[in-house]
Write an enzyme that holds these catalytic residues in place. Structure first.
Site, PDB file in Angstrom:
ATOM      1  N   GLU A  98      11.841  -8.352   8.937  1.00  0.00           N
ATOM      2  CA  GLU A  98      11.789  -8.318   7.300  1.00  0.00           C
ATOM      3  C   GLU A  98      12.329  -7.088   7.113  1.00  0.00           C
ATOM      4  O   GLU A  98      12.467  -6.014   8.035  1.00  0.00           O
ATOM      5  CB  GLU A  98      10.402  -8.718   6.881  1.00  0.00           C
ATOM      6  CG  GLU A  98       9.839 -10.044   6.938  1.00  0.00           C
ATOM      7  CD  GLU A  98      10.463 -11.084   6.079  1.00  0.00           C
ATOM      8  OE1 GLU A  98      10.067 -11.100   4.837  1.00  0.00           O
ATOM      9  OE2 GLU A  98      11.496 -11.628   6.605  1.00  0.00           O
ATOM     10  N   SER A 129      -6.342  15.160  -7.601  1.00  0.00           N
ATOM     11  CA  SER A 129      -4.929  14.564  -7.365  1.00  0.00           C
ATOM     12  C   SER A 129      -4.076  15.794  -7.557  1.00  0.00           C
ATOM     13  O   SER A 129      -4.446  16.924  -8.241  1.00  0.00           O
ATOM     14  CB  SER A 129      -4.269  13.686  -8.653  1.00  0.00           C
ATOM     15  OG  SER A 129      -5.098  12.395  -8.471  1.00  0.00           O
ATOM     16  N   HIS A 157     -10.827  12.335  -3.991  1.00  0.00           N
ATOM     17  CA  HIS A 157     -11.604  12.863  -5.191  1.00  0.00           C
ATOM     18  C   HIS A 157     -12.268  13.998  -4.781  1.00  0.00           C
ATOM     19  O   HIS A 157     -12.795  14.678  -5.471  1.00  0.00           O
ATOM     20  CB  HIS A 157     -12.679  11.913  -5.536  1.00  0.00           C
ATOM     21  CG  HIS A 157     -11.821  10.445  -6.183  1.00  0.00           C
ATOM     22  ND1 HIS A 157     -12.390   9.314  -6.550  1.00  0.00           N
ATOM     23  CD2 HIS A 157     -10.415  10.351  -6.434  1.00  0.00           C
ATOM     24  CE1 HIS A 157     -11.568   8.532  -6.760  1.00  0.00           C
ATOM     25  NE2 HIS A 157     -10.104   9.286  -7.113  1.00  0.00           N
ATOM     26  N   LYS A 195      -2.550   4.105 -18.039  1.00  0.00           N
ATOM     27  CA  LYS A 195      -1.287   4.112 -17.555  1.00  0.00           C
ATOM     28  C   LYS A 195      -0.918   3.404 -16.283  1.00  0.00           C
ATOM     29  O   LYS A 195      -0.189   2.602 -16.287  1.00  0.00           O
ATOM     30  CB  LYS A 195      -0.942   5.654 -17.215  1.00  0.00           C
ATOM     31  CG  LYS A 195       0.144   5.970 -16.734  1.00  0.00           C
ATOM     32  CD  LYS A 195       0.679   7.344 -16.400  1.00  0.00           C
ATOM     33  CE  LYS A 195       2.020   7.683 -16.002  1.00  0.00           C
ATOM     34  NZ  LYS A 195       2.419   9.237 -15.895  1.00  0.00           N
ATOM     35  N   ASP A 196      -2.187   3.213 -15.655  1.00  0.00           N
ATOM     36  CA  ASP A 196      -2.217   2.246 -14.603  1.00  0.00           C
ATOM     37  C   ASP A 196      -2.104   0.923 -14.866  1.00  0.00           C
ATOM     38  O   ASP A 196      -1.503   0.246 -14.009  1.00  0.00           O
ATOM     39  CB  ASP A 196      -3.440   2.587 -13.750  1.00  0.00           C
ATOM     40  CG  ASP A 196      -3.433   3.704 -12.585  1.00  0.00           C
ATOM     41  OD1 ASP A 196      -2.318   4.284 -12.813  1.00  0.00           O
ATOM     42  OD2 ASP A 196      -4.788   4.287 -12.186  1.00  0.00           O
TER      43      ASP A 196
END
Lengths: 378, 80
Positions: free
Chosen positions: A271, A205, A201, A227-228
């Site tokens: 894995e 972004s 921040h 959107k998230d």
């Protein structure tokens, strides 16, 4: 209300990162994975907390306590399946998140990037110790193989391994401390994530063009809060589908057998999310060399910002760089495949070449191609 | 902490125009231009993105491995 939102010392923090945060208007769905990783972490912590209420970390009862969780505890089977498969989704999201950073040059926010690499390492450690907890055959032998790698360190190696084991083999002390670490590490990840966000921040972004968009920013809420949320819905749908329809798809059948130090499974493999690193480890015949390559395969990410030679930030307008990026992706898929295969011809040579290409692309080809592309387009 | 609106960039003399929502046609040429555009975008990036080389190595590697696991038929020619 608006005033309180902006002035209250605590609410202000939430406001500045979730509501009034200036966000580029053009960020694509590749920018969803950060918040999805937050969702993964929270859901893993919550399901993990409920599992910890019924799990016992003593080697005589660990395996049966997991059986007890799945059979007797109310919805224990569901919580366990979501926790086990949630780990896979955590890695899917983090690999896509790293890939996004590589493609669009987000790594030039160096503090944010370096903290992200540390977060990846912490996640890998957490997942590794977590996989040991059910105390199945693959848990035990996976732990044995990986902890033994440290014995390759000159001079202190053997002492170090026994110190980590707390015994002369992977044993009760090892399981108990791995449980302690598996409980502790997620909270360290949580704290590191906060710092990761604080640094993010500070700059805001990145965006697909890689160009500053300060004159075209929009508020985080409602545009990206919603959107998230859409991303959350999709991730939850996929995770629940996998956990309910094919909960053991990504697991190893060997782990349904309780750990037995006297019986070595024919194919010990981690894995799926560790297979690429496992392939790199096995492609070097020398033990110490393999261990160094294993660690280098992740630590090489620290070098990426230092090797940025392009005049542009993002790969969006660099077609040759894009080809190289997708070759790297293909190479990592190849390594993942090889990591799960037996050490036989031709898998050995394919793994060795793919390992070499992995490091060559990141350390040599990408910086060199960037210099070339600087010249041919401008 | 962090960055805030009004403090991001010096912006002057920006005039914005927009079309009234009542005049917008959201689905103009949706099929006639949309479908060819999807194909154009797909074919423009498919050969860059798809791991075709990986697939070739995968099938080749598996076939070579399978071959190497076979017994030599000549060794069993006289077995009855």
């Amino acid at each position: 209300m608006a005033n309180l939102r902006k002035t209250h010392p605590l609410i202000k923090i939430a406001n500045d990162s979730l509501i009034d945060l200036p966000t580029p208007s053009n960020i694509s769905a590749w920018w969803n994975f950060g918040s999805l990783l937050g969702l993964c972490l929270i859901s893993q912590i919550i399901t993990g907390l409920f599992l910890a209420m019924h799990y016992t970390s003593d080697i005589s009862t660990a395996f049966s306590s997991v059986v007890h969780i799945c059979r007797d505890v109310n919805y224990g089977w569901l919580i366990r399946n979501i926790h086990a498969n949630g780990a896979s989704f955590f890695f899917i999201c983090i690999y896509l998140h790293v890939g996004r950073g590589l493609y669009y040059g987000s790594y030039l926010y160096k503090e944010t990037w370096n903290l992200g690499v540390i977060l990846l390492l912490l996640l890998m450690m957490t997942a590794f110790v977590g996989y040991v907890l059910p105390w199945g055959q693959m848990s035990f032998w996976g732990a044995t193989v990986i902890t033994n790698l440290l014995s390759a360190i000159p001079y202190i190696g053997n002492n170090l391994v026994q110190w980590i084991w707390g015994d002369f083999s992977v044993n009760n002390a090892t399981l108990t401390r791995f449980f302690a670490f598996h409980f502790l590490l997620p909270f360290i990840i949580l704290a590191t994530t906060m710092i990761h966000l604080i640094f993010l921040h500070e700059t805001g972004s990145n965006n697909p063009t890689g160009i500053t968009t300060d004159s075209d920013k929009i508020t985080f809420h409602p545009y990206f809060s919603y959107k998230d949320l859409l991303g959350f819905a999709i991730l939850i749908m996929l995770l629940v589908s996998l956990s309910l329809f094919a909960p053991n798809l990504l697991g190893d059948p060997e782990n349904f057998t309780p750990a037995n130090p006297l019986v070595t499974p024919p194919h010990i493999k981690p894995e799926w999310y560790f297979l690429f690193a496992y392939a790199i480890l096995r492609s070097i015949p020398n033990k110490l060399g393999g261990v160094i390559a294993l660690f280098a395969s992740i630590l090489v990410l620290f070098c990426v910002p230092l090797l940025h030679t392009s005049k542009q930030r993002s790969l969006t307008f660099r077609p040759l760089g894009q080809v190289l990026f997708w070759l790297l992706v293909g190479d990592i898929i190849t390594l993942t495949w090889i990591g799960g295969m037996p050490v036989e011809h031709p898998y050995i040579i394919i793994g060795q070449i793919a390992s070499l290409i992995y490091f060559m692309i990141l350390l040599i080809f990408m910086p060199a191609l960037n210099l070339y592309e600087n010249k041919i387009w401008w | 902490m962090g960055r805030h609106f009004g403090d991001l960039a010096k912006i002057r003399h920006i005039v914005t125009y927009s079309l009234s929502p009542f005049e917008q046609r959201a689905f103009t040429n949706f099929f006639s231009k949309g479908i060819p555009n999807v194909w154009r975008r797909f074919s423009g990036s498919f050969f860059k993105v798809a791991p075709l080389l990986t697939y070739l190595i995968y099938t080749w590697g598996n076939s070579v491995h399978e071959q190497s696991m076979r017994k030599n038929p000549a060794d069993y020619a006289n077995d009855e």
